[in-house]
Design a protein around this motif. Structure first.
Motif, mmCIF file in Angstrom:
data_model
loop_
_atom_site.group_PDB
_atom_site.id
_atom_site.type_symbol
_atom_site.label_atom_id
_atom_site.label_comp_id
_atom_site.label_asym_id
_atom_site.label_seq_id
_atom_site.Cartn_x
_atom_site.Cartn_y
_atom_site.Cartn_z
ATOM 1 N N VAL A 37 0.817 -1.166 -0.025
ATOM 2 C CA VAL A 37 -0.207 0.032 -0.014
ATOM 3 C C VAL A 37 0.825 1.324 0.138
ATOM 4 N N THR A 38 0.684 2.085 -1.034
ATOM 5 C CA THR A 38 1.566 3.417 -1.104
ATOM 6 C C THR A 38 0.378 4.421 -0.835
ATOM 7 N N PHE A 39 1.022 5.041 0.222
ATOM 8 C CA PHE A 39 0.203 6.419 0.624
ATOM 9 C C PHE A 39 0.648 7.709 0.277
ATOM 10 N N LEU A 40 -0.044 8.461 -0.468
ATOM 11 C CA LEU A 40 0.356 9.469 -1.383
ATOM 12 C C LEU A 40 -0.041 10.832 -0.593
ATOM 13 N N PRO A 41 0.621 11.795 -0.414
ATOM 14 C CA PRO A 41 0.355 12.920 0.226
ATOM 15 C C PRO A 41 -0.399 14.001 -0.724
ATOM 16 N N THR A 42 -1.402 13.581 -1.231
ATOM 17 C CA THR A 42 -2.103 14.424 -2.444
ATOM 18 C C THR A 42 -2.246 15.747 -2.055
ATOM 19 N N GLN A 43 -2.590 16.016 -0.980
ATOM 20 C CA GLN A 43 -2.904 17.419 -0.426
ATOM 21 C C GLN A 43 -1.787 17.487 0.696
ATOM 22 N N PRO A 44 -1.052 18.596 0.999
ATOM 23 C CA PRO A 44 -0.060 18.772 1.916
ATOM 24 C C PRO A 44 -0.610 18.748 3.405
ATOM 25 N N GLY A 45 0.225 18.266 4.458
ATOM 26 C CA GLY A 45 -0.072 18.445 5.715
ATOM 27 C C GLY A 45 -0.702 17.205 6.112
ATOM 28 N N THR A 66 5.517 3.538 1.405
ATOM 29 C CA THR A 66 4.906 2.413 0.976
ATOM 30 C C THR A 66 4.889 1.208 2.194
ATOM 31 N N VAL A 67 3.875 0.633 2.479
ATOM 32 C CA VAL A 67 3.902 -0.352 3.332
ATOM 33 C C VAL A 67 3.752 -1.737 2.696
ATOM 34 N N GLU A 68 4.720 -2.678 2.951
ATOM 35 C CA GLU A 68 4.372 -4.239 2.509
ATOM 36 C C GLU A 68 3.454 -4.988 3.530
ATOM 37 N N LEU A 69 2.815 -5.742 2.875
ATOM 38 C CA LEU A 69 1.653 -6.373 3.746
ATOM 39 C C LEU A 69 2.118 -7.623 3.858
ATOM 40 N N THR A 70 2.752 -8.289 5.307
ATOM 41 C CA THR A 70 3.538 -9.377 5.358
ATOM 42 C C THR A 70 2.611 -10.336 6.062
ATOM 43 N N GLU A 71 1.539 -10.124 6.589
ATOM 44 C CA GLU A 71 0.855 -10.789 7.844
ATOM 45 C C GLU A 71 -0.791 -10.671 7.394
ATOM 46 N N GLU A 72 -1.471 -11.714 7.705
ATOM 47 C CA GLU A 72 -3.018 -11.830 7.520
ATOM 48 C C GLU A 72 -3.534 -10.992 8.644
ATOM 49 N N GLY A 73 -4.691 -10.302 8.628
ATOM 50 C CA GLY A 73 -5.250 -9.457 9.614
ATOM 51 C C GLY A 73 -5.587 -8.273 9.286
ATOM 52 N N VAL A 74 -6.086 -7.351 10.397
ATOM 53 C CA VAL A 74 -6.505 -6.119 9.975
ATOM 54 C C VAL A 74 -5.352 -5.082 10.632
ATOM 55 N N ASN A 75 -5.353 -3.888 9.576
ATOM 56 C CA ASN A 75 -4.272 -3.018 10.031
ATOM 57 C C ASN A 75 -5.186 -1.514 10.134
ATOM 58 N N LEU A 76 -5.224 -1.228 11.154
ATOM 59 C CA LEU A 76 -6.022 0.230 11.435
ATOM 60 C C LEU A 76 -4.691 1.138 11.325
#
Length: 154
Positions: free
Chosen positions: A60-68, A92-102
């Motif tokens: 998952v790649t998080f994009l700072p589309t708007q600043p702040g 970018t986060v690599e998802l290595t384990e099954e489960g929920v990420n909050l």
């Protein structure tokens, strides 16, 4: 002599099968793109999308589309490495384990800037259910929006 040739052919076949398997598994991994927005389709201070149903090996790649904005994990599966980006940084986060990420945007948690990544089965849902009430108490605006995101976890 014929036995050596058969052994060599078998070794090459096994090597080819292993390489094909590795190439195919990485070819099916997906890179999800999440925008960090000051205002989006669901109102102020949002991640879009705010819920992802992913698989182990996806990123998952998080994009700072708007600043702040930046992103930090609040809860991850036991073996998933926690994460935190820097302000206005693509991360970018690599998802290595099954489960929920909050996850959330630290400067905007109180405004309900929260998202969820479910990787495979929600094997840590009990931990999420125990953690969420105290986390929700930190959200002053739009807590119902966050509740709706979490209702998607199965």
């Amino acid at each position: 002599m014929n036995q050596n040739r058969n052994h060599l052919m078998l070794t090459r076949s096994l090597l080819f099968a292993a390489m094909t398997s590795i190439a195919c598994s990485s070819a099916f991994a997906k890179d999800w793109q999440v925008q960090m927005l000051s205002y989006g389709e669901k109102g102020p201070m949002v991640f879009e999308p705010d819920f992802i149903q992913a698989q182990v090996g996806d990123t998952v790649t998080f994009l700072p589309t708007q600043p702040g904005h930046h992103v930090a994990s609040a809860l991850t599966p036991d073996q998933q490495k926690a994460w935190s980006s820097k302000l206005n940084e693509t991360y970018t986060v690599e998802l290595t384990e099954e489960g929920v990420n909050l996850y959330y945007c630290p400067p905007h948690l109180m405004m309900g800037m929260v998202g969820v990544i479910q990787v495979g089965e929600s094997v840590n849902k009990e931990s999420l259910d125990q953690f969420y009430p105290s986390f929700r108490n930190k959200i002053a605006l739009n807590p119902e929006r966050v509740d709706a995101i979490l209702e998607q976890v199965k």
